[in-house]
Motif scaffolding. Structure first.
Motif, PDB file in Angstrom:
ATOM      1  N   ASP A  16       0.852  -1.146  -0.073  1.00  0.00           N
ATOM      2  CA  ASP A  16      -0.217   0.124  -0.153  1.00  0.00           C
ATOM      3  C   ASP A  16       0.838   1.409  -0.042  1.00  0.00           C
ATOM      4  O   ASP A  16       0.738   2.304  -0.702  1.00  0.00           O
ATOM      5  N   ASP A  17       1.830   1.416   0.873  1.00  0.00           N
ATOM      6  CA  ASP A  17       2.804   2.371   0.978  1.00  0.00           C
ATOM      7  C   ASP A  17       3.389   2.726  -0.352  1.00  0.00           C
ATOM      8  O   ASP A  17       3.669   3.850  -1.005  1.00  0.00           O
ATOM      9  N   PHE A  20       1.020   4.292  -2.648  1.00  0.00           N
ATOM     10  CA  PHE A  20       0.891   5.666  -2.144  1.00  0.00           C
ATOM     11  C   PHE A  20       1.843   6.600  -2.802  1.00  0.00           C
ATOM     12  O   PHE A  20       1.779   7.578  -3.296  1.00  0.00           O
ATOM     13  N   THR A  92       6.713   4.689   9.616  1.00  0.00           N
ATOM     14  CA  THR A  92       5.636   4.898  10.350  1.00  0.00           C
ATOM     15  C   THR A  92       6.002   5.758  11.673  1.00  0.00           C
ATOM     16  O   THR A  92       4.939   6.587  12.202  1.00  0.00           O
ATOM     17  N   SER A  93       6.957   5.116  12.452  1.00  0.00           N
ATOM     18  CA  SER A  93       6.916   5.622  13.658  1.00  0.00           C
ATOM     19  C   SER A  93       8.263   6.825  13.650  1.00  0.00           C
ATOM     20  O   SER A  93       8.969   6.827  12.709  1.00  0.00           O
ATOM     21  N   PRO A 114       2.982  10.543   6.545  1.00  0.00           N
ATOM     22  CA  PRO A 114       1.738  11.405   6.957  1.00  0.00           C
ATOM     23  C   PRO A 114       0.438  10.486   6.762  1.00  0.00           C
ATOM     24  O   PRO A 114       0.569   9.526   6.043  1.00  0.00           O
ATOM     25  N   SER A 115      -0.607  10.618   7.454  1.00  0.00           N
ATOM     26  CA  SER A 115      -1.726   9.969   7.415  1.00  0.00           C
ATOM     27  C   SER A 115      -2.860  10.647   6.287  1.00  0.00           C
ATOM     28  O   SER A 115      -4.170  10.167   6.489  1.00  0.00           O
ATOM     29  N   SER A 116      -2.292  11.573   5.536  1.00  0.00           N
ATOM     30  CA  SER A 116      -3.391  11.843   4.546  1.00  0.00           C
ATOM     31  C   SER A 116      -2.570  12.059   3.147  1.00  0.00           C
ATOM     32  O   SER A 116      -1.298  12.368   2.929  1.00  0.00           O
ATOM     33  N   PHE A 117      -3.165  11.909   2.093  1.00  0.00           N
ATOM     34  CA  PHE A 117      -2.450  11.701   0.808  1.00  0.00           C
ATOM     35  C   PHE A 117      -2.106  13.194   0.275  1.00  0.00           C
ATOM     36  O   PHE A 117      -0.970  13.333  -0.076  1.00  0.00           O
ATOM     37  N   LYS A 118      -2.719  14.179   0.769  1.00  0.00           N
ATOM     38  CA  LYS A 118      -2.159  15.593   0.622  1.00  0.00           C
ATOM     39  C   LYS A 118      -0.980  15.917   0.948  1.00  0.00           C
ATOM     40  O   LYS A 118      -0.279  16.526   0.592  1.00  0.00           O
TER      41      LYS A 118
ATOM     42  N   TYR B 367       4.653  -0.180  23.578  1.00  0.00           N
ATOM     43  CA  TYR B 367       5.237   0.447  22.579  1.00  0.00           C
ATOM     44  C   TYR B 367       4.980  -0.148  21.146  1.00  0.00           C
ATOM     45  O   TYR B 367       4.551   0.638  20.294  1.00  0.00           O
ATOM     46  N   HIS B 371       2.771   1.271  18.383  1.00  0.00           N
ATOM     47  CA  HIS B 371       3.267   1.713  17.210  1.00  0.00           C
ATOM     48  C   HIS B 371       2.707   1.050  15.866  1.00  0.00           C
ATOM     49  O   HIS B 371       2.531   1.602  14.806  1.00  0.00           O
ATOM     50  N   ASP B 372       2.502  -0.489  15.940  1.00  0.00           N
ATOM     51  CA  ASP B 372       2.069  -1.029  14.910  1.00  0.00           C
ATOM     52  C   ASP B 372       0.675  -0.867  14.857  1.00  0.00           C
ATOM     53  O   ASP B 372       0.202  -1.152  13.538  1.00  0.00           O
ATOM     54  N   GLN B 374      -0.348   1.970  14.650  1.00  0.00           N
ATOM     55  CA  GLN B 374      -0.380   3.186  13.799  1.00  0.00           C
ATOM     56  C   GLN B 374      -0.509   3.160  12.253  1.00  0.00           C
ATOM     57  O   GLN B 374      -1.134   3.613  11.602  1.00  0.00           O
ATOM     58  N   GLU B 375       0.321   1.897  11.719  1.00  0.00           N
ATOM     59  CA  GLU B 375       0.413   1.750  10.494  1.00  0.00           C
ATOM     60  C   GLU B 375      -0.759   1.435   9.819  1.00  0.00           C
ATOM     61  O   GLU B 375      -1.234   2.048   8.817  1.00  0.00           O
ATOM     62  N   ARG B 378      -2.980   4.542   9.717  1.00  0.00           N
ATOM     63  CA  ARG B 378      -2.530   5.613   8.985  1.00  0.00           C
ATOM     64  C   ARG B 378      -2.909   5.417   7.308  1.00  0.00           C
ATOM     65  O   ARG B 378      -3.289   6.178   6.674  1.00  0.00           O
ATOM     66  N   LYS B 379      -2.877   3.896   7.159  1.00  0.00           N
ATOM     67  CA  LYS B 379      -3.415   3.525   5.857  1.00  0.00           C
ATOM     68  C   LYS B 379      -4.929   3.854   5.701  1.00  0.00           C
ATOM     69  O   LYS B 379      -5.193   4.489   4.516  1.00  0.00           O
ATOM     70  N   GLN B 381      -6.419   6.287   7.038  1.00  0.00           N
ATOM     71  CA  GLN B 381      -6.828   7.553   6.869  1.00  0.00           C
ATOM     72  C   GLN B 381      -6.307   7.984   5.629  1.00  0.00           C
ATOM     73  O   GLN B 381      -6.998   9.044   4.965  1.00  0.00           O
ATOM     74  N   THR B 382      -5.161   7.497   5.159  1.00  0.00           N
ATOM     75  CA  THR B 382      -4.560   7.970   3.779  1.00  0.00           C
ATOM     76  C   THR B 382      -5.750   7.521   2.731  1.00  0.00           C
ATOM     77  O   THR B 382      -5.945   8.451   1.789  1.00  0.00           O
ATOM     78  N   PHE B 383      -6.229   6.138   2.817  1.00  0.00           N
ATOM     79  CA  PHE B 383      -7.192   5.944   1.695  1.00  0.00           C
ATOM     80  C   PHE B 383      -8.361   6.839   1.610  1.00  0.00           C
ATOM     81  O   PHE B 383      -8.973   7.151   0.900  1.00  0.00           O
ATOM     82  N   SER B 385      -8.510   9.823   2.851  1.00  0.00           N
ATOM     83  CA  SER B 385      -8.244  11.446   2.477  1.00  0.00           C
ATOM     84  C   SER B 385      -8.351  11.173   0.587  1.00  0.00           C
ATOM     85  O   SER B 385      -8.776  12.103   0.143  1.00  0.00           O
ATOM     86  N   ARG B 414      -6.411   7.464  16.431  1.00  0.00           N
ATOM     87  CA  ARG B 414      -4.992   8.086  16.424  1.00  0.00           C
ATOM     88  C   ARG B 414      -4.658   8.842  17.899  1.00  0.00           C
ATOM     89  O   ARG B 414      -3.541   8.777  18.261  1.00  0.00           O
TER      90      ARG B 414
END
Lengths: 148, 593
Positions: A16-17, A20, A92-93, A114-118, B367, B371-372, B374-375, B378-379, B381-383, B385, B414
Motif C-alpha cells: 500500500d505504501d 501511495f 511509520t514511527s 503522513p496520514s493523508s494523501f495531500k 510501545y 506503534h504497529d 499506527q500503520e 495511517r493507511k 486515513q490515507t485511503f 483522504s 489516532r
C-alpha cells in the motif's frame, strides 16, 4: 542518461505504501523516475550492480523483513560509491531512538509517513525540491526530522 | 576507693588473718598467765616450807634445851637423848633449808649466821653439860656459860623470826606483783576475745551478705541462661567459648542444633566442628580460625555447614577475646544461621529481576502495540483522504456522512494511540532526572498550549516555582495535561482562569504523604473555574481509560490523568484532585523536596 528527471528509489515492504508513493509522484508531475523494492536485500542487490543507475534520493523504510532499513543505511554509507545518494528515512514511527540512530549513521532526512494523501504529496515534493548535495553541509540534528 | 576496698573480698581476707593472729596472741597470753599462776603457787609453797623448817629448828633447839636442863638437874643421862637426836635433825633440816634458799643470797647469808649461832649455842650446851657432869653448877663460870647460852638462844630466836619475816615479806611482794598481773590479764584477754569475736562476726556478716548476693546472682544467672537458650533457639543463634591457653572449647546447646545435632552429642572441639563445614569452605575457615588466634579478634565470617541429612545451611560468626582476672584469654563468639536471610534475599533478587523484566516487556509491548497499530490506521486515513479528494462527489449524501463518521473514528483512534504511546513513555526511571527550573518547564508547557489558551481566552496565573531534580519532559507533560484539562472542561459562559499556587509543606499535610520517606514536599495546586466533578470521582479519574463525560461532549481518551499519576509516581510524589460540580476543580501535585 539524461538528467531531465530525478531518479528516486523507495525500499518498503508494504505494498500500500509503495502504491501511495508512486501515485503521489504520478500526481505531482515533477519529472521523476520512481523505482521501488520490497525489501533491503532486493534494494542492495540492485545497488551493488556495477552498472546500476544510482538514485538522487533513496527513501528507506526502517521495518523491513530480511534486511531492515538501518542495515541498508549502514552499508550504503560505508561505500563511497554511494556518496552522491541522499538517504531519506521513511517510517511509520518517529521514536527518539530511531531518529538518533539514523542521524548518526548518516541519513539526510527523517520523514514520518503522513496520514493523508495531500500531506504525503507536500512532503515528497519538498524533499525532491531540496538540493541535498548543498544541504548536507548544513546538516544538523534539529531539522533532521522533517516537519511541514 | 576506700569504700570499694571495704567491700572487696580482700578486706574480708584481711579481717580473717587479723583474727587468726589475735587468737594466737590470746592463746600465748593465756599460756603465760597460767605459768605465772603456777609459779606464784610454788613460791607460796616455798615460803611455807622454809617457815616450817625454820620453826622446826627452833623446836629442835627447844627440845635440846629442855633435855639439857633435865640432865643438869638430875644428872641422869637419859635427858641428854633429845639433845643428841636434835643435833642430827637440825643438820637434816639445815640441809633442806640450804636447798630451798640456794637462789636467795640474803637468806643464805642469814642461814650461815643462823648456823654459827646454833653451833655456838650447841657449844654452850656442851660446856654446860661438862660442868653439870663435874657437878660444878654452882661455879660462877657455869652460870656465865649458862647465861651466854640463853643469850645465844635469844639471838637465834631473833634471827629465825627475822628470816620468817623476810620470807613472808617476799611472799607478800610476789603476791602483790602476781595480783596486779592477774587482775589485768583476764580483763585484757576477755576484751581481746570479744574484739576477735566481733571481727569474726563482721567478716561472717559480710560473707553471709555476699553469699546471699551470690545466691541471688546465681538465680538470675540461671534465668538469664535459660532465656539465652530460648533466644538462641528462636533467633537461630549459637555461642561458643574458646580458651586459647588450654585450647578447650565449649558450645552452647543451640550451636549443636545449628549443626543439625542434639546438644552435647559430640565433644566440642574444632576438629569435630570442621567435620560439619562445607568442603568448599573448610580451607578458608581454617585460615580464618588461625588468623583469629593471632589477632584475638574475629571479623564477620561466613561459611556453610552440611547437616548429616545433607541440608546446607549458611552461618555467620563473630568473636572477640576477653581476658579474665587470672590472665586466661578466652575467645567468645556467636554464630548465626542466616540461611533464611540469604534465601529471602535471593528470592527477593529473583523477584526484582522478574519484575524488572516484566516491566520492560510491558513497556516494549505497549510501545510495539501502539506503534504497529499506527500503520494500518495511517493507511485507513490515507485511503480515506484519497476517497474524499477524488471520489466524494460520486457518493450519496448518506455515503458521505458514513465517510465523515469513519474519519472521526479514525482520528479518535489516532488520539488514543498517541496517548497510549505517551503513557508507555512515562515509565522512565531515575536516570533521566536532572536539576530543572519548574518555571521554565511551565513556560514550555504554556507555549505548547498556546493555541487552546488563545482560543479559550484563558488566563493562567502562576506562583514562582522551585528548582527540582526531575525528568524535564515528563513534568512538562504533567503541566500540559493539567492545564489542558482545565481548559477543556471549562464553563461555557465563563472565561477559564487557572491559578497555579506553590507552597512547601510537611508530610503531615495530607494523609497520602504519611507513608512517604521524604519529610517535606513541594505542593503545587492547579485551581480552575471549570465545570468540576463529583467529589466521589476524586480518585477514580486517575485510573487508565476513566472518563466522566460522554465523548460527544468532551473529546478525550481517559489516559491524560493516568499519565499524570504515572509521572508523579515516577518522581515519588503524589497527585490528588478535589472538586465540586459547577465550581471548578483543584488538582494538587506533591513532589518530595
Amino acid at each position: 542518461m539524461a538528467s531531465n528527471y530525478t531518479h528516486i528509489i523507495l525500499a518498503d515492504d508494504d505494498e500500500d505504501d509503495r502504491m501511495f508513493f508512486t501515485d503521489a509522484f504520478d500526481e505531482l508531475k515533477i519529472g521523476t523516475k520512481v523505482a521501488t523494492f520490497p525489501d533491503g536485500i532486493a534494494l542492495m542487490d540492485y545497488l551493488n550492480q556495477s552498472d546500476a543507475e544510482l538514485p538522487s534520493i533513496l527513501f528507506l523504510d526502517l521495518n523491513m523483513p530480511r534486511k531492515n532499513g538501518k542495515e541498508c543505511l549502514k552499508e550504503i554509507r560505508q561505500n563511497s560509491r554511494f556518496n552522491s545518494v541522499a538517504v531519506a528515512i521513511y517510517s511509520t514511527s518517529a521514536s527518539e531512538e530511531d531518529i538518533e540512530d539514523t542521524f548518526v549513521q548518516g541519513a539526510n532526512v527523517y520523514i514520518k509517513k503522513p496520514s493523508s494523501f495531500k500531506k504525503l504529496k507536500n512532503v515528497l515534493s519538498s524533499v525532491v525540491a531540496t538540493n541535498w548535495q548543498y544541504e548536507t553541509s548544513g546538516l544538523n540534528r534539529d531539522n533532521f526530522l522533517l516537519r511541514l | 576507693m576506700a569504700a570499694k576496698f571495704l567491700k572487696s573480698a580482700v578486706f574480708t581476707k584481711v579481717i580473717f588473718v587479723v583474727s587468726l593472729f589475735l587468737i594466737l596472741f590470746i592463746a600465748g597470753l593465756g599460756y603465760k598467765h597460767m605459768t605465772e599462776v603456777s609459779e606464784s603457787q610454788e613460791s607460796v609453797m616455798h615460803t611455807y616450807k622454809v617457815n616450817v623448817e625454820l620453826e622446826q629448828i627452833l623446836s629442835y633447839l627447844k627440845d635440846a634445851e629442855t633435855g639439857q636442863r633435865g640432865f643438869i638437874i638430875t644428872q641422869d643421862s637419859i635427858y641428854l637423848e633429845p639433845f643428841f637426836e636434835g643435833r642430827g635433825k637440825i643438820n637434816n633440816t639445815f640441809a633442806e633449808l640450804k636447798q630451798l634458799t640456794k637462789d636467795d643470797r640474803e637468806q643464805t647469808e642469814n642461814l650461815r649466821l643462823l648456823n654459827e649461832l646454833i653451833e655456838e649455842r650447841l657449844e654452850y650446851f656442851q660446856i654446860a653439860s661438862t660442868y653439870a657432869l663435874k657437878d660444878q653448877t654452882d661455879l660462877l663460870r657455869f652460870k656465865k656459860v649458862f647465861f651466854e647460852g640463853k643469850m645465844t638462844m635469844d639471838a637465834i630466836r631473833v634471827k629465825l623470826n627475822e628470816m620468817i619475816l623476810l620470807e613472808n615479806e617476799r611472799l607478800l611482794k610476789r603476791k602483790q606483783a602476781y595480783e596486779s598481773i592477774s587482775n589485768i590479764t583476764p580483763l585484757f584477754l576477755f576484751g581481746l576475745i570479744v574484739f576477735t569475736l566481733l571481727l569474726l562476726y563482721l567478716s561472717y556478716a559480710r560473707i553471709s551478705v555476699n553469699l546471699d548476693k551470690i545466691t541471688a546472682s546465681n538465680k538470675e544467672l540461671n534465668v538469664f541462661k535459660e532465656l539465652t537458650n530460648q533466644s538462641e533457639m528462636i533467633n537461630k543463634h549459637g555461642s561458643w567459648r574458646w580458651n586459647v591457653n588450654t585450647d578447650e572449647f565449649s558450645f552452647s546447646d543451640n550451636l549443636f542444633r545449628l549443626l543439625g545435632e542434639q546438644p552435647n552429642s559430640f565433644a566440642p572441639t574444632i576438629e569435630n566442628f570442621m567435620r560439619f563445614v562445607h568442603p568448599e569452605d573448610v580451607e578458608t575457615l581454617k585460615d580464618q580460625v588461625a588468623q583469629m588466634k593471632v589477632d584475638m579478634d574475629l571479623p564477620f565470617i561466613y561459611y556453610r555447614v552440611v547437616h548429616k541429612n545433607g541440608t546446607i545451611r549458611y552461618l555467620k560468626a563473630y568473636g572477640k577475646s576477653i581476658m579474665d582476672t587470672e590472665g586466661n584469654v578466652q575467645l567468645l563468639g556467636t554464630t548465626t544461621d542466616i540461611t533464611d536471610e540469604i534465601d529471602s534475599f535471593n528470592a527477593l533478587q529473583k523477584r526484582n529481576k522478574e519484575l524488572e523484566l516484566n516491566n520492560k516487556e510491558l513497556a516494549a509491548f505497549n510501545y510495539v502495540a501502539s506503534h504497529d497499530l499506527q500503520e494500518p490506521l495511517r493507511k485507513i486515513q490515507t485511503f480515506l483522504s484519497r476517497l474524499e479528494d477524488s471520489e466524494a462527489t460520486s457518493l450519496t449524501e448518506k455515503g458521505q456522512t458514513y465517510m465523515q463518521r469513519i474519519n472521526v473514528a479514525a482520528s479518535r483512534m489516532r488520539l488514543l494511540i498517541d496517548d497510549l504511546l505517551q503513557y508507555s513513555r512515562s515509565s522512565k526511571s531515575d536516570e533521566d532526572k536532572v536539576p530543572s527550573d519548574l518555571n521554565e518547564l511551565l513556560q514550555s508547557a504554556l507555549i505548547e498550549l498556546e493555541e487552546p489558551i488563545e482560543n479559550n481566552q484563558a488566563e493562567i496565573v502562576a506562583d514562582p516555582l522551585p528548582e527540582l531534580q526531575v525528568v524535564p519532559f515528563q513534568i512538562q507533560q504533567l503541566f500540559i495535561n493539567l492545564i489542558g484539562n482545565a481548559l477543556k472542561y471549562r464553563k461555557e459562559e465563563t472565561a477559564p482562569v487557572v491559578r497555579i499556587q506553590y507552597s512547601s509543606v510537611d508530610k503531615t499535610d495530607h494523609p497520602i504523604l504519611s507513608q512517604s520517606v521524604a519529610e517535606r514536599f513541594h505542593k503545587i495546586d492547579f485551581k480552575d473555574n471549570g465545570i468540576g466533578f463529583e467529589s466521589e470521582y476524586g480518585e477514580k479519574i486517575f485510573t487508565l481509560f476513566t472518563r466522566l463525560h460522554n465523548k460527544d461532549e468532551y473529546s478525550g481518551t481517559g489516559i491524560g490523568l493516568a499519565i499524570c499519576r504515572k509521572i508523579t509516581d515516577n518522581h515519588r510524589g503524589h497527585i490528588t484532585a478535589t472538586a465540586t460540580p459547577g465550581s471548578g476543580a483543584i488538582f494538587t501535585i506533591y513532589l518530595p523536596e
